[in-house]
Write a protein that holds these residues in place. Structure first.
Motif, PDB file in Angstrom:
ATOM      1  N   UNK A  46     -13.100  -8.037  -0.140  1.00  0.00           N
ATOM      2  CA  UNK A  46     -13.730  -7.037  -0.987  1.00  0.00           C
ATOM      3  C   UNK A  46     -13.825  -5.727  -0.209  1.00  0.00           C
ATOM      4  N   UNK A  47     -13.917  -4.610  -0.894  1.00  0.00           N
ATOM      5  CA  UNK A  47     -14.024  -3.321  -0.222  1.00  0.00           C
ATOM      6  C   UNK A  47     -14.060  -2.201  -1.240  1.00  0.00           C
ATOM      7  N   UNK A  48     -14.022  -0.934  -0.761  1.00  0.00           N
ATOM      8  CA  UNK A  48     -14.057   0.200  -1.694  1.00  0.00           C
ATOM      9  C   UNK A  48     -13.045  -0.040  -2.806  1.00  0.00           C
ATOM     10  N   UNK A  49     -11.823  -0.383  -2.436  1.00  0.00           N
ATOM     11  CA  UNK A  49     -10.849  -0.969  -3.352  1.00  0.00           C
ATOM     12  C   UNK A  49     -10.519  -2.329  -2.768  1.00  0.00           C
ATOM     13  N   UNK A  50     -10.616  -3.374  -3.582  1.00  0.00           N
ATOM     14  CA  UNK A  50     -10.404  -4.725  -3.070  1.00  0.00           C
ATOM     15  C   UNK A  50      -9.001  -4.926  -2.541  1.00  0.00           C
ATOM     16  N   UNK A  51      -8.885  -5.713  -1.474  1.00  0.00           N
ATOM     17  CA  UNK A  51      -7.585  -6.016  -0.874  1.00  0.00           C
ATOM     18  C   UNK A  51      -6.839  -7.074  -1.674  1.00  0.00           C
ATOM     19  N   UNK A  52      -5.526  -7.039  -1.536  1.00  0.00           N
ATOM     20  CA  UNK A  52      -4.697  -8.093  -2.116  1.00  0.00           C
ATOM     21  C   UNK A  52      -4.475  -9.163  -1.055  1.00  0.00           C
ATOM     22  N   UNK A  53      -4.153 -10.394  -1.487  1.00  0.00           N
ATOM     23  CA  UNK A  53      -3.882 -11.448  -0.505  1.00  0.00           C
ATOM     24  C   UNK A  53      -2.503 -11.251   0.123  1.00  0.00           C
ATOM     25  N   UNK A  54      -2.220 -11.971   1.215  1.00  0.00           N
ATOM     26  CA  UNK A  54      -0.879 -11.895   1.797  1.00  0.00           C
ATOM     27  C   UNK A  54       0.155 -12.548   0.886  1.00  0.00           C
ATOM     28  N   UNK A  55       1.413 -12.282   1.145  1.00  0.00           N
ATOM     29  CA  UNK A  55       2.504 -12.813   0.331  1.00  0.00           C
ATOM     30  C   UNK A  55       2.447 -14.331   0.252  1.00  0.00           C
TER      31      UNK A  55
END
Length: 163
Positions: A46-55
């Protein structure tokens, strides 16, 4: 064996119990996933804009989008079989694919659910004092999380008193 997980819930501070009175939100992380020979795929933070998972290495997958300040994260899906998870929405992470996915993290806007691991939700602050926060720490490995906000003294404020 395929093992998905639910996304983490957001931690927030509100002026009432209504969702639209949130003052500060710390986005939750997306659920992780274990598959194809015990490959472990971590969910996005989670964050200011949420991160995506790795490939995801086991299939032709479009990764889910992280929650933003304006919209929920897009749903992840398996392009070879047209199998979709669900998108995040205000306050809620998207559901993962029922057999092969994980849930998006909650947040101001939730992260997208995944085919595989999911994305994190967005964080948010709607208060002028947030510009003076030197750090916001959110922590939980299981159970309830907590929010710790550290403020600093602004150095650019006038020191003279008005006469």
């Amino acid at each position: 064996t395929f093992e998905g997980a639910g996304g983490g819930g957001a931690s927030d501070i509100r002026s009432s119990s209504a969702l639209n009175t949130r003052i500060l939100v710390a986005g939750g992380g997306g659920g992780g996933y274990v598959s194809c020979g015990n490959f472990i795929q971590l969910g996005g933070n989670g964050g200011f804009n949420g991160d995506i998972p790795p490939t995801y290495p086991c299939a032709s997958v479009i990764l889910p989008g992280g929650g933003t300040q304006f919209a929920g994260g897009a749903a992840g899906h398996d392009t070879a079989n047209s199998i979709f998870a669900s998108a995040g929405s205000i306050g809620v992470g998207g559901a993962g694919h029922s057999s092969y996915g994980s849930g998006g993290g909650g947040g101001y806007y939730g992260g997208g659910g995944g085919f595989g691991a999911a994305s994190g939700g967005s964080s948010y602050c709607n208060n002028p004092s947030c510009s003076y926060a030197s750090s916001v720490i959110v922590s939980a490995t299981s159970g309830n999380g907590f929010v710790n906000i550290t403020f600093y003294q602004p150095t650019d404020l006038p020191t003279d008193q008005p006469t």
